[in-house]
Write a protein that holds these residues in place. Structure first.
Motif, PDB file in Angstrom:
ATOM      1  N   THR A   1     -33.617 -19.042  29.136  1.00 54.72           N
ATOM      2  CA  THR A   1     -34.486 -17.952  28.703  1.00 54.72           C
ATOM      3  C   THR A   1     -34.620 -18.057  27.192  1.00 54.72           C
ATOM      4  OG1 THR A   1     -33.743 -16.612  30.530  1.00 54.72           O
ATOM      5  CG2 THR A   1     -34.771 -15.437  28.705  1.00 54.72           C
ATOM      6  N   PHE A   2     -35.849 -18.131  26.762  1.00 55.15           N
ATOM      7  CA  PHE A   2     -36.164 -18.484  25.376  1.00 55.15           C
ATOM      8  C   PHE A   2     -36.806 -17.286  24.684  1.00 55.15           C
ATOM      9  CE2 PHE A   2     -39.324 -20.009  22.325  1.00 55.15           C
ATOM     10  CZ  PHE A   2     -38.586 -20.910  21.582  1.00 55.15           C
ATOM     11  N   TRP A   3     -36.302 -16.956  23.499  1.00 54.31           N
ATOM     12  CA  TRP A   3     -36.893 -15.815  22.787  1.00 54.31           C
ATOM     13  C   TRP A   3     -37.287 -16.203  21.372  1.00 54.31           C
ATOM     14  CZ3 TRP A   3     -34.093 -10.736  20.929  1.00 54.31           C
ATOM     15  CH2 TRP A   3     -35.067  -9.862  20.411  1.00 54.31           C
ATOM     16  N   CYS A   4     -38.577 -16.142  21.118  1.00 60.00           N
ATOM     17  CA  CYS A   4     -39.107 -16.315  19.767  1.00 60.00           C
ATOM     18  C   CYS A   4     -39.601 -14.948  19.327  1.00 60.00           C
ATOM     19  CB  CYS A   4     -40.247 -17.339  19.817  1.00 60.00           C
ATOM     20  SG  CYS A   4     -41.297 -17.316  18.358  1.00 60.00           S
ATOM     21  N   THR A   5     -39.112 -14.484  18.186  1.00 59.77           N
ATOM     22  CA  THR A   5     -39.410 -13.105  17.767  1.00 59.77           C
ATOM     23  C   THR A   5     -40.708 -12.972  16.964  1.00 59.77           C
ATOM     24  OG1 THR A   5     -38.292 -13.238  15.631  1.00 59.77           O
ATOM     25  CG2 THR A   5     -36.904 -12.671  17.532  1.00 59.77           C
ATOM     26  N   ALA A   6     -41.448 -14.052  16.826  1.00 64.47           N
ATOM     27  CA  ALA A   6     -42.683 -13.984  16.023  1.00 64.47           C
ATOM     28  C   ALA A   6     -43.705 -13.058  16.676  1.00 64.47           C
ATOM     29  CB  ALA A   6     -43.276 -15.378  15.884  1.00 64.47           C
ATOM     30  N   ASP A   7     -44.782 -12.827  15.973  1.00 62.85           N
ATOM     31  CA  ASP A   7     -45.914 -12.098  16.541  1.00 62.85           C
ATOM     32  C   ASP A   7     -46.933 -13.141  17.005  1.00 62.85           C
ATOM     33  OD1 ASP A   7     -47.258  -9.084  16.200  1.00 62.85           O
ATOM     34  OD2 ASP A   7     -48.711 -10.723  16.310  1.00 62.85           O
ATOM     35  N   ILE A   8     -47.641 -12.834  18.080  1.00 64.93           N
ATOM     36  CA  ILE A   8     -48.621 -13.827  18.558  1.00 64.93           C
ATOM     37  C   ILE A   8     -49.780 -14.014  17.574  1.00 64.93           C
ATOM     38  CG2 ILE A   8     -48.279 -13.885  21.072  1.00 64.93           C
ATOM     39  CD1 ILE A   8     -50.983 -11.886  20.468  1.00 64.93           C
ATOM     40  N   GLY A   9     -49.839 -13.171  16.563  1.00 64.96           N
ATOM     41  CA  GLY A   9     -50.877 -13.325  15.539  1.00 64.96           C
ATOM     42  C   GLY A   9     -50.625 -14.492  14.602  1.00 64.96           C
ATOM     43  N   TRP A  10     -49.450 -15.108  14.681  1.00 66.25           N
ATOM     44  CA  TRP A  10     -49.128 -16.265  13.833  1.00 66.25           C
ATOM     45  C   TRP A  10     -48.995 -17.500  14.707  1.00 66.25           C
ATOM     46  CZ3 TRP A  10     -50.092 -14.208   9.403  1.00 66.25           C
ATOM     47  CH2 TRP A  10     -49.653 -12.928   9.075  1.00 66.25           C
ATOM     48  N   ILE A  11     -49.013 -18.661  14.087  1.00 67.81           N
ATOM     49  CA  ILE A  11     -48.921 -19.909  14.855  1.00 67.81           C
ATOM     50  C   ILE A  11     -47.612 -19.976  15.642  1.00 67.81           C
ATOM     51  CG2 ILE A  11     -47.922 -21.314  12.992  1.00 67.81           C
ATOM     52  CD1 ILE A  11     -50.525 -22.579  15.518  1.00 67.81           C
TER      53      ILE A  11
ATOM     54  N   TYR B   1     -30.593 -10.287  28.512  1.00 73.12           N
ATOM     55  CA  TYR B   1     -31.408 -11.319  29.179  1.00 73.12           C
ATOM     56  C   TYR B   1     -30.736 -12.689  29.169  1.00 73.12           C
ATOM     57  CZ  TYR B   1     -34.888  -7.651  28.654  1.00 73.12           C
ATOM     58  OH  TYR B   1     -35.555  -6.454  28.694  1.00 73.12           O
ATOM     59  N   LYS B   2     -29.536 -12.737  28.656  1.00 70.98           N
ATOM     60  CA  LYS B   2     -28.806 -14.011  28.569  1.00 70.98           C
ATOM     61  C   LYS B   2     -29.687 -15.083  27.921  1.00 70.98           C
ATOM     62  CE  LYS B   2     -25.495 -13.147  32.225  1.00 70.98           C
ATOM     63  NZ  LYS B   2     -25.648 -11.709  32.067  1.00 70.98           N
ATOM     64  N   ILE B   3     -30.120 -14.753  26.718  1.00 71.03           N
ATOM     65  CA  ILE B   3     -31.027 -15.636  25.980  1.00 71.03           C
ATOM     66  C   ILE B   3     -30.264 -16.911  25.599  1.00 71.03           C
ATOM     67  CG2 ILE B   3     -32.430 -15.847  23.863  1.00 71.03           C
ATOM     68  CD1 ILE B   3     -33.520 -13.451  25.292  1.00 71.03           C
ATOM     69  N   ASN B   4     -30.907 -18.057  25.775  1.00 70.89           N
ATOM     70  CA  ASN B   4     -30.273 -19.334  25.437  1.00 70.89           C
ATOM     71  C   ASN B   4     -30.735 -19.884  24.092  1.00 70.89           C
ATOM     72  OD1 ASN B   4     -30.960 -19.419  28.683  1.00 70.89           O
ATOM     73  ND2 ASN B   4     -28.837 -19.884  28.141  1.00 70.89           N
ATOM     74  N   GLN B   5     -32.010 -19.624  23.764  1.00 67.68           N
ATOM     75  CA  GLN B   5     -32.516 -20.065  22.465  1.00 67.68           C
ATOM     76  C   GLN B   5     -33.110 -18.847  21.776  1.00 67.68           C
ATOM     77  OE1 GLN B   5     -33.561 -21.468  25.374  1.00 67.68           O
ATOM     78  NE2 GLN B   5     -32.984 -23.614  25.301  1.00 67.68           N
ATOM     79  N   PHE B   6     -32.729 -18.649  20.540  1.00 67.03           N
ATOM     80  CA  PHE B   6     -33.233 -17.503  19.764  1.00 67.03           C
ATOM     81  C   PHE B   6     -33.875 -18.059  18.502  1.00 67.03           C
ATOM     82  CE2 PHE B   6     -32.367 -14.173  16.492  1.00 67.03           C
ATOM     83  CZ  PHE B   6     -33.086 -13.134  17.060  1.00 67.03           C
ATOM     84  N   TYR B   7     -35.123 -17.659  18.262  1.00 69.25           N
ATOM     85  CA  TYR B   7     -35.909 -18.298  17.192  1.00 69.25           C
ATOM     86  C   TYR B   7     -36.511 -17.220  16.320  1.00 69.25           C
ATOM     87  CZ  TYR B   7     -39.288 -21.883  15.494  1.00 69.25           C
ATOM     88  OH  TYR B   7     -40.015 -22.778  14.747  1.00 69.25           O
ATOM     89  N   THR B   8     -36.160 -17.220  15.041  1.00 63.65           N
ATOM     90  CA  THR B   8     -36.654 -16.145  14.179  1.00 63.65           C
ATOM     91  C   THR B   8     -36.838 -16.651  12.749  1.00 63.65           C
ATOM     92  OG1 THR B   8     -36.386 -13.774  13.731  1.00 63.65           O
ATOM     93  CG2 THR B   8     -34.416 -15.131  13.477  1.00 63.65           C
TER      94      THR B   8
ATOM     95  N   ASP C   1     -22.110  -9.563  23.888  1.00 60.57           N
ATOM     96  CA  ASP C   1     -21.758 -10.869  24.452  1.00 60.57           C
ATOM     97  C   ASP C   1     -22.925 -11.827  24.192  1.00 60.57           C
ATOM     98  OD1 ASP C   1     -21.145 -13.088  25.878  1.00 60.57           O
ATOM     99  OD2 ASP C   1     -21.100 -12.104  27.847  1.00 60.57           O
ATOM    100  N   LEU C   2     -22.743 -12.689  23.227  1.00 63.67           N
ATOM    101  CA  LEU C   2     -23.819 -13.614  22.866  1.00 63.67           C
ATOM    102  C   LEU C   2     -23.504 -15.032  23.345  1.00 63.67           C
ATOM    103  CD1 LEU C   2     -24.585 -12.402  19.189  1.00 63.67           C
ATOM    104  CD2 LEU C   2     -25.426 -11.495  21.353  1.00 63.67           C
ATOM    105  N   SER C   3     -22.618 -15.115  24.350  1.00 64.51           N
ATOM    106  CA  SER C   3     -22.146 -16.445  24.751  1.00 64.51           C
ATOM    107  C   SER C   3     -23.238 -17.288  25.416  1.00 64.51           C
ATOM    108  CB  SER C   3     -20.931 -16.322  25.676  1.00 64.51           C
ATOM    109  OG  SER C   3     -21.298 -15.558  26.806  1.00 64.51           O
ATOM    110  N   SER C   4     -24.349 -16.649  25.834  1.00 65.75           N
ATOM    111  CA  SER C   4     -25.437 -17.437  26.435  1.00 65.75           C
ATOM    112  C   SER C   4     -26.151 -18.301  25.394  1.00 65.75           C
ATOM    113  CB  SER C   4     -26.456 -16.501  27.098  1.00 65.75           C
ATOM    114  OG  SER C   4     -26.966 -15.601  26.126  1.00 65.75           O
ATOM    115  N   LEU C   5     -26.068 -17.932  24.125  1.00 67.09           N
ATOM    116  CA  LEU C   5     -26.824 -18.652  23.091  1.00 67.09           C
ATOM    117  C   LEU C   5     -26.350 -20.094  22.937  1.00 67.09           C
ATOM    118  CD1 LEU C   5     -27.030 -15.965  20.248  1.00 67.09           C
ATOM    119  CD2 LEU C   5     -28.947 -16.825  21.625  1.00 67.09           C
ATOM    120  N   ARG C   6     -27.303 -21.000  22.840  1.00 69.56           N
ATOM    121  CA  ARG C   6     -26.981 -22.415  22.604  1.00 69.56           C
ATOM    122  C   ARG C   6     -27.626 -22.932  21.325  1.00 69.56           C
ATOM    123  NH1 ARG C   6     -29.115 -24.059  27.510  1.00 69.56           N
ATOM    124  NH2 ARG C   6     -30.386 -25.644  26.510  1.00 69.56           N
ATOM    125  N   ILE C   7     -28.874 -22.474  21.124  1.00 68.43           N
ATOM    126  CA  ILE C   7     -29.624 -22.995  19.985  1.00 68.43           C
ATOM    127  C   ILE C   7     -30.245 -21.825  19.224  1.00 68.43           C
ATOM    128  CG2 ILE C   7     -31.636 -24.398  19.338  1.00 68.43           C
ATOM    129  CD1 ILE C   7     -30.850 -26.033  21.976  1.00 68.43           C
TER     130      ILE C   7
END
Ligand code: PRX
Length: 652
Positions: free
Chosen positions: A296-306, A345-352, A372-378
């Protein structure tokens, strides 16, 4: 000598690119047989309706063409091809500002996008090549709208919801949009806010191309409806069929426009095309985020940006991943919101962005430890240089010392990551983007194309075309050539210059310094000084203005404006506070709140050369409070420097 962090054995074992030997092999392959390299990936990764004849056409450089003659529809890449295997898998997890949740499976995504596409095609008469502007909050319908446009071959242009009516109008007019898609509004920090009224104002003047406005009802606040122009998405979508035949698109047909700031003039409509863009969006999801079937991948950007385009919508869906879309802000209701979502959501990749990391660090240094942030890998970062303390906190506290940090350097124009660590392979130095990705020929050069000396700052260039690159500036091919291929020539050939400065160290690691042109980067938002200056000039008392970026501990850079008043008001105006407020109101009206200045100082004149050029380097140094080291004797009036310093000191 910076510390080096090696990927854990566990991360390397499962990564697609497992070590630097594999990285070097890929790079060697690309260097030896560039077209063969890309041909391999385009065949392996993409669903083609008809195969392409030629990998790369360089005959009309720099208007490069990729996968020439190929036919595809990228929504089949992002949706249809997943239906067999993944129809019940979550494609999008949506969390609203107030905690409301929605899970959209791939099958539901298929239906929602197809119905939306039918609405646009059948009710609004949108055809291949028509432009559709989106002015949307972060709700699933924004993703459906982008994909619906792609389904029928329309070119979307998403305008960030923080831009003002004037800025929106400029973009609508430049794109000659036929339809605008918006929402009544949405929620932010627990309260409703509005978007539709801004669209109404934008459309008051000069937007004759716009035939229809589609309004998604998200917060159900009252809005004005204009009969024959405004339509409710919620009503029209009801009767649409679940299947919409995808338009057959050429590899090189435009997919979207995204307006971004340059060093001069108005924002430019960066034009991306179909096949190359989606290929690299997917490949970077796999290489840089190492996304796996159950991730499960989470990018926190707004869709208004690339970043939102490539890493919330197109990349994750092309890779068949689960992408998280969040309407709110990571600090509401408290600084634990983001970490709570990672746990839930047991996020595996967090991008901000580094600004968000600095804010979260400042507001809640130990907050991540409560979850519990143990799901994070990248953990990813993007948009501006990250400083070592923020990097360290991200690594130690958020990542628990287990995760790889990928500091990804790229731009609206590049479509996807260009320089980044590979999470299972690259030994990382904190706050360093490290090496170009396989297939990307990024180099730090002097203007004459020679590689810069180790440790010296040079110009960050990409010396070979790549599939997801900008194709042109919408409606202005000359500006495209001049903006990107006008500065650096290598071996007799104009190469892409990014506008960024960078340094290569003794181990070949690339560190990004930041923009060397007149673009500033506030909280990862890219703004042109020329754009802000022309907004400020609309204030009736302003004769001259110069805007520079000033380093800021949280935002990376803040906006510092020097104002020269018109003669007739210069003496009579005492209240700078009032004037600053008025000028910021003008900026908010012309561009949006994101471009408001943190400091506005009235000065008696600007430091100009005899040929009339404003010496911004001097102004930058004064804003920073640094001594002036450059030669000021060539200025038309060298005494102005002291007067400006004095004015800045008084403004305090
Ligand atoms: O200055 C660089 C900075 O952001 C600029 C591109 O901005 P934009 O087109 O809005 O795209 C932002 C998201 C891709 C670049 O010219 N930038 C981007 N990533 C990094 C960065 N600066 C330093 N480190 C990065 N990782």
């Amino acid at each position: 000598m910076k510390e080096i962090y090696y990927p854990s054995r566990e991360l390397s074992r499962q990564a697609r690119i497992k070590n630097m030997c594999e990285y070097n092999d890929l790079m060697e392959w690309a260097k030896e047989d560039y077209e063969g390299f890309w041909d391999h990936w385009a065949k392996e990764k993409l669903e083609w309706i008809e195969p392409y004849g030629k990998v790369l056409d360089e005959s009309n450089a720099p208007f490069y063409k990729w996968f020439v003659g190929g036919k595809l529809n990228i929504t089949e890449q992002c949706i249809d091809r997943h239906i067999d295997k993944r129809k019940n898998k979550a494609a999008i997890i949506f969390e609203g500002d107030r905690g409301d949740k929605q899970i959209i499976t791939y099958l539901e995504l298929y239906r929602n996008v197809n119905r939306f596409a039918n609405l646009l095609r059948n009710e609004f008469g949108v055809k291949k090549g028509d432009r559709v502007v989106l002015y949307m909050p972060m709700i699933p319908e924004a993703a459906y709208a982008m994909l619906a446009c792609a389904r029928i071959g329309a070119i979307h242009s998403v305008v960030f919801g923080g831009f003002s009516a004037e800025a929106l109008r400029d973009r609508i007019i430049d794109a000659q949009a036929k339809v605008v898609i918006t929402a009544d509004g949405a929620y932010r920090k627990g309260a409703p806010y509005m978007l539709k009224p801004t669209v109404d104002t934008a459309l008051e003047e000069g937007c004759d191309s716009v035939e229809k406005v589609l309004v998604v009802q998200r917060n159900n606040e009252d809005v004005v409806w204009i009969g024959g122009r405004d339509y409710s998405y919620n009503e029209l979508i009801e009767n649409q069929p679940d299947v919409c035949e995808p338009e057959v698109m050429d590899s090189e047909d435009p997919l979207f426009l995204l307006y971004t700031s340059g060093s001069t003039g108005k924002p430019k409509g960066v034009q991306h095309s179909q096949a190359g863009y989606i290929l690299w969006a997917q490949m970077t999801m796999e290489w840089v985020f190492d996304v796996k079937e159950n991730d499960t991948f989470w990018c926190t950007a707004d869709i208004g940006w690339i970043t939102g385009h490539t890493y919330i919508v197109y990349g994750p869906l092309a890779a068949g991943a689960t992408t998280v879309m969040f309407e709110g802000v990571p600090t509401y209701p408290d600084a634990g919101r983001a970490w709570k979502m990672v746990e839930e959501y047991k996020i595996n990749q967090f991008y901000t962005a580094p600004t968000a990391i600095r804010v979260l660090h400042k507001l809640g240094e130990h907050e991540p430890e409560k979850y519990d942030l143990s799901s994070l890998r990248i953990l990813g970062t993007v948009g501006e240089p990250i400083d070592p303390p923020a990097w360290k906190w991200y690594y130690d506290v958020v990542g628990g010392g287990r995760c790889s940090i990928v500091d990804t350097w790229w731009q609206t124009e590049t479509g996807g990551h260009m320089i980044s660590p590979l999470p299972g392979a690259t030994p990382v130095k904190p706050a360093c983007a490290t090496f170009p990705l396989p297939g990307i020929m990024a180099e730090v050069l002097e203007r004459d194309g020679t590689p810069v000396a180790t440790g010296e700052q040079g110009l960050l260039c990409i010396t070979k075309p790549w599939p997801s690159m900008i194709r042109t500036i919408w409606g202005d091919p000359e500006r495209f050539k001049k903006s990107y291929f006008g500065d650096v020539v290598k071996d007799g050939k104009a190469v892409y210059f990014s506008g960024d400065g960078a340094v290569v160290d003794e181990d070949g690691y690339i560190t990004i310094i930041g923009r060397v042109d007149d673009v500033i980067n506030v909280s990862g938002h890219r703004l042109g000084t020329a754009e802000i200056e022309s907004a400020i000039k609309k204030h009736p008392h302003v004769a001259e203005v110069a805007v520079v970026g000033k380093p800021d501990p949280i935002k990376g850079e803040s906006i510092f404006a020097y104002i020269v008043l018109k003669d007739d008001v210069a003496d009579s105006l005492g209240e700078e506070v009032e004037l600053s407020k008025e000028i910021n109101d003008v900026i908010a009206r012309e561009i949006g709140n994101i471009a408001k200045a943190d400091a506005i100082v009235v000065v008696p004149g600007l430091p100009k050369t005899r040929s009339g050029k404003t010496m911004r380097r001097i102004l930058r140094a004064i804003a920073k409070g640094e001594p002036i080291t450059q030669d000021i004797s060539t200025l038309e009036d060298p005494s102005i420097v002291e007067k400006i310093e004095e004015a800045v000191r008084c403004a305090g």
